[in-house]
Design an enzyme around this catalytic site. Structure first.
Site: not given
Lengths: 257, 383
Positions: B125-127, B130, B156, B269, B339, B364, B368
């Site tokens: 991945t890079e800026p 993606g 990373i 509960r 809860h 990963e 989509q």
């Protein structure tokens, strides 16, 4: 030195137990199985001995159906050298005397210097098998061991007594010891060692070749404890609670009479 | 494919005991301090967890994918950050070498990755790249018997701990697509390689993610994965087919934990004079959680079996990853709901799991991207 460790496979104690159709044991379907916790102490003790004296031979023996191989694999992964599986589909029907006699029959000509067992099993809990094996083989047997030191051919063992007392016992080998909680912390069998355990020897012996004795005590019936009434929780302010409590004690008990 | 069920069961028992005795008790501390104690990582090394998927001849356990996912189900009953420690060595960080590395690269790195002595990271991945990973801009320019790497890699996992980076960079500037990409194995400490600051994440505290920056970073030509240019993107896709199944297994394990925590809570509960588990609206939520988690487990096992039979599982792995990651977020949401107010506090593990799970729909391959892969495969198979 040659060491025998006797192990039993028992259900995971967090299981929900149901009775079997005959009503003389629990139903074994849908249970997760583990090595009896006390036997893990025995395995760990044996492996510790081998770490100090690498030429020690460690043999684990277990009686039961095919699935007990899982407990044996675990023992092998923890460091036991080889396993002996005494095949028995109906081991749960045998009494402690028969189980002990099967083990003794196997061990008789094997010249073990040391036999280690758990103090008791987590399911049957008779705490007899180890001691009986010692008796049948004419070996001194030391029960509920929480400390173990070997020096030459002499073991100095610490025993747990009632009331928090401990006793120190000196025993010459060959001898048998039953292991109690507190003796050691069993190691995790690592995944690589579990893989390596696949290559270790695991001999199978049909129980019929070792079984010579009839049962002395047959389990007739197993049952759940009777259900007790649930506790009573009183609610309200302190003053009101006291009145309720006193009324209840008068009605249901004899403390105010 | 399970080679030896008895052996696998002993492994699962060991992992379950380790999770219960060593990991679950420190989950909250790890989260609060953003740090996993070194001795626990050492214990994970000793147990052999780093080597699950690495072949036996290189010192790993060589588990089949079906065996691996079973171990992962068990391990992920603890907070997912513990899995993350071994995740890159078992998955994306090491698989490139396992699949396509030269014999020399395998011998050099795999034993140290299997033992956990070396931690691996996956730099894809890079800026600006993606979901569109093939558009990556990092470059590797041949210079004699070296390559010179330049570019920034983003998000990373395990980079601060890593000793080895599998880096994807463009060796053919003329080819802007997937075929221009090559993979390199780069040692930490190589001059020109530096790390950015740790990202402050929503969850999975204790696990670390940062930028990895390459500035005229010279690596020997022998660092080219497999010794061939232009294969990098294919390698990355092969890695992801396997690792997506692994991530789906992580989601299943985590969902099972949330369900167990929630069921225990619901049975204890009391409201309106009885345990809330007696109420049908609570039961409906519990049942939905169980059914979905079971469905995801079946998908993971089925995909793993097909993978072990060497079938192409691109579509199945995406189906499993898509469904399991969406499922675990729904389960965590219902866990918090059951809860009630307590589920919104840090007193209960479900609050942490709710935050931790959100990542799985993103990394990963986002949900989509998984949908796109599934649909493309459907259309391709029908044409």
């Amino acid at each position: 030195m040659k060491v025998l460790v006797c192990i039993k496979q028992v259900p995971d104690m967090e299981s929900r137990f149901k009775l079997n159709a005959a009503g003389n044991w629990y139903d074994t379907a849908d249970l997760a199985w583990r090595m009896n916790e006390y036997d893990e102490f025995a395995v760990e003790q044996a492996v510790l001995l081998k770490e100090k004296a690498p030429d020690t031979e460690l043999v684990a023996l277990s009686i039961g159906p095919e699935r007990v191989k899982e407990a044996m694999k675990k023992a092998l992964a923890m460091g036991i050298d080889r396993g002996v599986h005494v095949q028995d589909e109906a081991s749960f029907e045998k009494d402690p005397y028969q189980i002990a006699s099967v083990i003794a029959e196997y061990a008789r000509n094997e010249n073990f210097d040391l036999i280690l067992t758990g103090m008791q099993s987590q399911d049957r809990g008779s705490a007899q098998v180890g001691i009986l094996v010692g008796e049948m083989l004419g070996l001194p047997a030391v029960s509920t061991v929480v400390g173990f030191a070997l020096d030459g051919q002499v073991v100095t063992a610490k025993r747990e007594l009632e009331g928090g007392l401990k006793a120190v016992v000196k025993v010459g080998l060959p001898a048998l010891f039953t292991c109690q909680l507190g003796l050691n912390t069993p190691r995790y069998p690592t995944l690589p060692n579990i893989m390596k355990a696949k290559k270790k020897e695991l001999t199978a012996i049909p129980v019929a070749t070792l079984l010579k004795d009839e049962a002395l005590a047959v389990t007739e019936k197993v049952s759940y404890p009777e259900k007790r009434g649930s506790g009573l929780v009183l609610e309200g302010e302190i003053g009101e609670l006291t009145t309720k409590l006193v009324a209840l004690l008068k009605e249901k008990t004899s403390v105010f009479k | 494919m399970i080679n030896d069920e008895t052996t696998l069961n002993v492994m699962l028992e060991t992992v379950a005991r380790f999770v219960k005795e060593r990991l679950i008790p420190i989950e909250e501390e790890v989260s609060e301090t953003d740090h996993i104690p070194a001795e626990v990582v050492d214990e994970m090394r000793e147990l052999g967890l780093f080597g699950l998927s690495i072949p036996e001849e290189y010192g790993g356990l060589g588990l089949t994918l079906e065996e691996e996912v079973n171990v992962v189900f068990e391990l992920c009953h603890a907070a997912p950050v513990f899995r993350s420690v071994i995740g890159t060595n078992v998955g994306i960080g090491s698989l490139g070498i396992v699949f396509d590395g030269t014999e020399e690269q395998k011998h050099k790195y795999l034993p140290a990755l299997a033992s956990g002595e070396l931690i691996a990271s996956f730099c894809l991945t890079e800026p600006e790249a993606g979901s569109d990973a093939a558009a990556l801009r990092a470059t590797a320019v041949k210079d004699g018997d070296h390559y010179v790497l330049n570019g920034t890699k983003r998000f990373i996992t395990n980079a601060p701990e890593a000793g080895l980076f599998t880096v994807f960079a463009r060796t053919d500037p003329a080819d802007k697509g997937a075929r221009g990409v090559s993979a390199f194995v780069v040692d930490a400490g190589t001059p020109g390689l530096s790390l950015g600051k740790n990202e402050r994440k929503m969850g999975q505290w204790g696990g670390h993610v940062c930028d990895v920056v390459f500035e005229d970073c010279r690596v020997p030509a022998s660092a080219l994965l497999g010794g061939k240019e232009g294969q990098g993107f294919k390698t990355a896709m092969k890695i992801l087919d396997k690792s997506r199944t692994h991530i789906a297994a992580v989601c299943v394990g985590a969902a099972e934990r949330v369900i167990q925590e929630t069921l225990t809570y619901a049975m204890e509960r009391k409201q309106f004079g009885k345990p809330i588990a007696d109420f049908q609206l609570i039961q409906a939520m519990l049942a939905d959680c169980k059914a979905e988690a079971y469905a995801a487990r079946c998908m993971v096992v089925d995909t793993a079996r097909k993978y072990d039979l060497k079938k192409n599982v691109s579509m199945e792995a995406s189906c499993a990853k898509l469904f399991a990651s969406e499922m675990v977020c729904r389960v965590a949401d219902k866990g918090v709901q059951i809860h009630g107010g307590y589920g919104y506090t840090r007193e209960y593990a479900v609050e942490r799991f709710f935050r931790d799970m959100r990542l799985f729909r993103i990394f990963e391959g986002t949900s989509q991207i998984q949908q796109t892969i599934i649909a493309k495969n459907m259309i391709k198979n029908a044409s």
